[in-house]
Enzyme design. Structure first.
Site, PDB file in Angstrom:
ATOM      1  N   CYS A   1      10.207 -48.566  52.445  1.00 45.98           N
ATOM      2  CA  CYS A   1      10.231 -47.103  52.379  1.00 45.98           C
ATOM      3  C   CYS A   1       9.522 -46.609  51.139  1.00 45.98           C
ATOM      4  O   CYS A   1       9.144 -45.450  51.058  1.00 45.98           O
ATOM      5  CB  CYS A   1      11.660 -46.615  52.366  1.00 45.98           C
ATOM      6  SG  CYS A   1      12.563 -47.294  50.980  1.00 45.98           S
TER       7      CYS A   1
ATOM      8  N   GLU B   1       4.295 -41.775  59.651  1.00 48.21           N
ATOM      9  CA  GLU B   1       4.757 -42.914  58.866  1.00 48.21           C
ATOM     10  C   GLU B   1       4.447 -44.159  59.693  1.00 48.21           C
ATOM     11  O   GLU B   1       5.065 -44.390  60.740  1.00 48.21           O
ATOM     12  CB  GLU B   1       6.261 -42.836  58.597  1.00 48.21           C
ATOM     13  CG  GLU B   1       6.707 -43.996  57.721  1.00 48.21           C
ATOM     14  CD  GLU B   1       8.201 -44.159  57.561  1.00 48.21           C
ATOM     15  OE1 GLU B   1       8.944 -43.877  58.523  1.00 48.21           O
ATOM     16  OE2 GLU B   1       8.622 -44.598  56.483  1.00 48.21           O
TER      17      GLU B   1
ATOM     18  N   SER C   1      14.838 -44.179  59.789  1.00 46.62           N
ATOM     19  CA  SER C   1      13.708 -43.285  60.050  1.00 46.62           C
ATOM     20  C   SER C   1      14.168 -41.819  60.054  1.00 46.62           C
ATOM     21  O   SER C   1      15.352 -41.521  60.280  1.00 46.62           O
ATOM     22  CB  SER C   1      13.077 -43.641  61.394  1.00 46.62           C
ATOM     23  OG  SER C   1      14.048 -43.537  62.409  1.00 46.62           O
TER      24      SER C   1
ATOM     25  N   GLU D   1      20.039 -54.066  64.163  1.00 49.34           N
ATOM     26  CA  GLU D   1      20.160 -55.113  65.182  1.00 49.34           C
ATOM     27  C   GLU D   1      18.967 -56.075  65.145  1.00 49.34           C
ATOM     28  O   GLU D   1      18.999 -57.123  65.781  1.00 49.34           O
ATOM     29  CB  GLU D   1      20.316 -54.494  66.577  1.00 49.34           C
ATOM     30  CG  GLU D   1      19.125 -53.678  67.079  1.00 49.34           C
ATOM     31  CD  GLU D   1      19.114 -52.222  66.584  1.00 49.34           C
ATOM     32  OE1 GLU D   1      19.543 -51.953  65.452  1.00 49.34           O
ATOM     33  OE2 GLU D   1      18.652 -51.357  67.353  1.00 49.34           O
TER      34      GLU D   1
ATOM     35  N   LYS E   1      27.153 -51.026  59.629  1.00 53.13           N
ATOM     36  CA  LYS E   1      26.448 -51.221  60.909  1.00 53.13           C
ATOM     37  C   LYS E   1      25.008 -51.558  60.533  1.00 53.13           C
ATOM     38  O   LYS E   1      24.192 -50.692  60.259  1.00 53.13           O
ATOM     39  CB  LYS E   1      26.501 -49.911  61.729  1.00 53.13           C
ATOM     40  CG  LYS E   1      26.333 -50.102  63.232  1.00 53.13           C
ATOM     41  CD  LYS E   1      25.064 -50.793  63.671  1.00 53.13           C
ATOM     42  CE  LYS E   1      23.863 -49.893  63.699  1.00 53.13           C
ATOM     43  NZ  LYS E   1      22.610 -50.636  64.044  1.00 53.13           N
TER      44      LYS E   1
ATOM     45  N   PHE F   1      16.177 -52.101  59.233  1.00 52.35           N
ATOM     46  CA  PHE F   1      15.814 -53.520  59.294  1.00 52.35           C
ATOM     47  C   PHE F   1      15.082 -54.009  58.046  1.00 52.35           C
ATOM     48  O   PHE F   1      15.057 -55.203  57.773  1.00 52.35           O
ATOM     49  CB  PHE F   1      14.926 -53.784  60.536  1.00 52.35           C
ATOM     50  CG  PHE F   1      13.471 -53.429  60.330  1.00 52.35           C
ATOM     51  CD1 PHE F   1      12.598 -54.331  59.723  1.00 52.35           C
ATOM     52  CD2 PHE F   1      12.976 -52.190  60.699  1.00 52.35           C
ATOM     53  CE1 PHE F   1      11.262 -54.002  59.514  1.00 52.35           C
ATOM     54  CE2 PHE F   1      11.646 -51.857  60.497  1.00 52.35           C
ATOM     55  CZ  PHE F   1      10.783 -52.762  59.897  1.00 52.35           C
TER      56      PHE F   1
HETATM   57  P1  NAD Z   1      15.682 -46.805  62.460  1.00 49.90           P
HETATM   58  O1  NAD Z   1      15.864 -45.356  62.183  1.00 49.90           O
HETATM   59  O2  NAD Z   1      15.061 -47.204  63.739  1.00 49.90           O
HETATM   60  O3  NAD Z   1      17.101 -47.563  62.398  1.00 49.90           O
HETATM   61  C1  NAD Z   1      17.979 -47.380  61.323  1.00 49.90           C
HETATM   62  C2  NAD Z   1      19.407 -47.589  61.814  1.00 49.90           C
HETATM   63  O4  NAD Z   1      19.707 -46.599  62.791  1.00 49.90           O
HETATM   64  C3  NAD Z   1      19.618 -48.940  62.473  1.00 49.90           C
HETATM   65  O5  NAD Z   1      20.876 -49.430  62.098  1.00 49.90           O
HETATM   66  C4  NAD Z   1      19.541 -48.619  63.961  1.00 49.90           C
HETATM   67  O6  NAD Z   1      20.325 -49.480  64.738  1.00 49.90           O
HETATM   68  C5  NAD Z   1      20.058 -47.207  64.031  1.00 49.90           C
HETATM   69  N1  NAD Z   1      19.419 -46.428  65.100  1.00 49.90           N
HETATM   70  C6  NAD Z   1      18.172 -46.578  65.597  1.00 49.90           C
HETATM   71  N2  NAD Z   1      17.933 -45.660  66.548  1.00 49.90           N
HETATM   72  C7  NAD Z   1      19.034 -44.907  66.655  1.00 49.90           C
HETATM   73  C8  NAD Z   1      19.392 -43.794  67.456  1.00 49.90           C
HETATM   74  N3  NAD Z   1      18.554 -43.254  68.331  1.00 49.90           N
HETATM   75  N4  NAD Z   1      20.621 -43.264  67.291  1.00 49.90           N
HETATM   76  C9  NAD Z   1      21.468 -43.762  66.395  1.00 49.90           C
HETATM   77  N5  NAD Z   1      21.185 -44.820  65.611  1.00 49.90           N
HETATM   78  C10 NAD Z   1      19.984 -45.390  65.725  1.00 49.90           C
HETATM   79  O7  NAD Z   1      14.879 -47.414  61.211  1.00 49.90           O
HETATM   80  P2  NAD Z   1      14.296 -48.897  61.041  1.00 49.90           P
HETATM   81  O8  NAD Z   1      13.112 -49.048  61.923  1.00 49.90           O
HETATM   82  O9  NAD Z   1      15.383 -49.897  61.113  1.00 49.90           O
HETATM   83  O10 NAD Z   1      13.822 -48.845  59.514  1.00 49.90           O
HETATM   84  C11 NAD Z   1      12.595 -48.326  59.102  1.00 49.90           C
HETATM   85  C12 NAD Z   1      12.724 -46.877  58.693  1.00 49.90           C
HETATM   86  O11 NAD Z   1      13.689 -46.746  57.665  1.00 49.90           O
HETATM   87  C13 NAD Z   1      11.445 -46.307  58.122  1.00 49.90           C
HETATM   88  O12 NAD Z   1      11.281 -44.997  58.603  1.00 49.90           O
HETATM   89  C14 NAD Z   1      11.686 -46.322  56.629  1.00 49.90           C
HETATM   90  O13 NAD Z   1      10.934 -45.388  55.881  1.00 49.90           O
HETATM   91  C15 NAD Z   1      13.126 -46.001  56.584  1.00 49.90           C
HETATM   92  N6  NAD Z   1      13.707 -46.422  55.321  1.00 49.90           N
HETATM   93  C16 NAD Z   1      13.974 -45.445  54.409  1.00 49.90           C
HETATM   94  C17 NAD Z   1      14.489 -45.793  53.188  1.00 49.90           C
HETATM   95  C18 NAD Z   1      14.762 -44.745  52.165  1.00 49.90           C
HETATM   96  O14 NAD Z   1      15.297 -45.088  51.133  1.00 49.90           O
HETATM   97  N7  NAD Z   1      14.436 -43.488  52.384  1.00 49.90           N
HETATM   98  C19 NAD Z   1      14.760 -47.139  52.891  1.00 49.90           C
HETATM   99  C20 NAD Z   1      14.490 -48.105  53.856  1.00 49.90           C
HETATM  100  C21 NAD Z   1      13.963 -47.726  55.080  1.00 49.90           C
END
Ligand code: NAD
Length: 517
Positions: free
Chosen positions: A295, A396, A240, A190, A187, A163
């Site tokens: 991130c 985090e 994450s 959401e 994808k 997000f």
């Molecule tokens: P998230 O892991 O909750 O979601 C990321 C994606 O995975 C979304 O599209 C979501 O719909 C999907 N998703 C969520 N739960 C899932 C599950 N159980 N099974 C399958 N798919 C699932 O992350 P977020 O809250 O949207 O974003 C923040 C996180 O992203 C933080 O941990 C941040 O550090 C990380 N991030 C990392 C980088 C990087 O370059 N390393 C860059 C941006 C964000």
């Protein structure tokens, strides 16, 4: 031109904007389930996103497969022309896209414009596809034999994005993937899904054939369907760490190429010789920009004593001036958090920190806010005397909470970094070239800043972390993207002169013809 991404795909009988999928160049709002999309500043639902399922993913992949075969046949010049046009469409629509991002994410419009600008760097990289896709050629590797290598597209590839950068992270992936002749299925998160549809429109306006860039909205169900689909050759994930690990394992088990970027805990080391005003300003910008939902945000300041007291005082003073309010209000520097649950979770770390013996210097819950009371607000917080083992250090948090750990010297600082499970970015603030060089060499992470708090590489270099910040062996964009989104082929060719054929049973070796010399 009215766009369908930000102002609304469709108003339904329920009177709320529906954010749908983009398949074969058309919007559709199929799917049994939906999710709310908030304006985090107002704390109100402003749209409903349709959640796809395995059937929608299957259809999107089928359409993408057909489109990809034709797209891969177009010339490099034609593909480059589409990329150049995409760049122009994105530039023309940057402000509009930034407003769409700001509205659903909460970050300031200026910050959202910045994320589009960083995404444009990767589009510009991909404009050079005729050069990027070049292979190598060796003449006369054996008598009358030449060898050349080419990079060919994988087919249909998928991107699953978080997000916090709803425009930039998809733009880390799709430009190079598409330029190399793949079809791309996105994808998006959401939580802020509308930016993905603006990107889809920009691709369409740039002349990309329908089906080459697709969007399937949804949650984990869609992710699982992508991971299970045999038509998806590669998956790029950013999110994450627990989900990144799951995506990496499932995609690899299914035989897909995968890169999965996870969470982070970025340390900024401040040496005693650093300009403390400069370091304090950097810590505030990098810790609280985008409400800490980056991130690459700095979440831990490591103060090499004796600078701790002076540094904490300067950071706290600057934090008091941060203007918190709606992202589209002029002068506002920090917006709300993305959801109410996330805001409450982040705020909970302040109580935990105090219970665990840290010192809460600034409590963001008391910071003045210029926005509607129902918004998901939390001002910037500063917690001093933090140690590993405390939740505020170990987790985090992904919000506007900056922890300060005090250590004796650079050895201790590096030890702290080595013991941390994450390895995304790290920065050092110093006037000493020797300290900076040692830190850059020894910091156990993928990106290092020297007097730069957020060392996100420019588009021509790859972005990625180490340890639990990235599962896989390629980083995103830069040269790594060319490698990830294409596969190598090496052709060895020999043109026989009529009448010179002979039987050779020995295994062919290039050196074999030396014996005859
Ligand atoms: P998230 O892991 O909750 O979601 C990321 C994606 O995975 C979304 O599209 C979501 O719909 C999907 N998703 C969520 N739960 C899932 C599950 N159980 N099974 C399958 N798919 C699932 O992350 P977020 O809250 O949207 O974003 C923040 C996180 O992203 C933080 O941990 C941040 O550090 C990380 N991030 C990392 C980088 C990087 O370059 N390393 C860059 C941006 C964000």
């Amino acid at each position: 031109m009215e766009h369908r991404g930000g102002t609304g795909s469709e108003e339904t009988g329920r009177g709320i904007r529906q954010v749908g999928h983009w398949i074969g160049g058309r919007l559709e709002d199929t799917g049994r389930r939906t999710g709310p999309v908030f304006d985090p500043s107002a704390g109100e639902v402003i749209a409903e996103v349709r959640f796809g399922d395995a059937e929608v993913v299957h259809r999107a992949v089928q359409v993408a497969e057909r489109a990809q075969r034709a797209w891969a046949e177009t010339s490099l010049a034609q593909r480059a022309a589409v990329l150049f046009a995409f760049r122009e469409r994105l530039r023309a629509r940057t402000q509009e896209l930034a407003r769409v991002v700001s509205r659903e994410h909460g970050k300031t419009v200026a910050d959202a414009e910045g994320e589009v600008a960083r995404g444009l760097e990767v589009v510009e990289l991909a404009c050079g596809v005729p050069h990027l896709a070049k292979g190598e050629f060796s003449e006369q590797v054996s008598r009358g034999v030449d060898t050349y290598s080419v990079r060919q597209p994988l087919g249909v590839v998928a991107g699953i994005t978080p997000f916090n950068f709803p425009a930039m992270v998809p733009l880390w992936m799709c430009p190079v993937a598409v330029a190399l002749g793949n079809a791309f299925v996105l994808k998006p998160s959401e939580k802020d899904p509308s930016a993905s549809l603006v990107l889809a429109e920009c691709w369409e306006e740039a002349g990309l054939p329908p089906g080459v860039f697709q969007v399937v909205q949804g949650d984990g169900e869609v992710v699982e369907a992508i991971l299970a689909h045999p038509g998806v050759a590669a998956v790029s994930f950013v999110g994450s760490t627990p989900v990144a690990r799951r995506v990496y394992e499932a995609a690899a088990a299914a035989g897909k190429r995968v890169q999965a970027l996870g969470g982070a805990k970025n340390h900024m080391v401040v040496c005693p010789d650093a300009d403390l005003d400069e370091a304090a300003a950097a810590a505030v910008s990098a810790g609280f920009g985008s409400a800490g939902e980056r991130c690459m945000a700095v979440s831990v300041v490591v103060a090499l004593e004796p600078v701790g007291d002076a540094l904490v005082e300067r950071i706290a003073k600057r934090m008091a001036e941060v203007r918190v309010g709606p992202g589209d209000r002029p002068g506002v520097e920090m917006g709300p958090l993305v959801t109410r649950e996330h805001r409450d979770r982040v705020a909970g770390y302040l109580d935990k920190a105090a219970e665990e013996g840290a010192r809460v210097v600034v409590d963001g819950r008391r910071h003045p806010v210029e926005g509607p009371p129902r918004g998901f607000w939390l001002g910037p917080s500063l917690v001093d005397e933090v140690r590993p083992g405390m939740a505020v250090y170990d987790d985090e948090i992904f919000g506007p909470v900056l922890a300060v750990v005090r250590v004796a010297d650079l050895d201790d600082a590096l030890e702290l970094l080595r013991a941390n499970p994450y390895g995304n970015g790290a920065a050092i603030f110093t006037r000493s070239g020797a300290l900076a060089r040692r830190f850059a060499r020894e910091a156990p992470c993928g990106m290092v800043g020297v007097n730069v708090p957020i060392p996100v590489p420019v588009g021509t270099f790859p972005f990625g972390g180490w340890k639990q910040s990235l599962f896989g062996d390629t980083h995103v964009y830069g040269r790594d993207a060319v490698h990830f989104y294409s596969r190598g082929k090496v052709v060895t060719s020999r043109w026989v002169v009529a009448g010179s054929s002979e039987v050779r049973m020995a295994f062919p070796a290039a050196s074999g013809d030396r014996s005859s010399e």
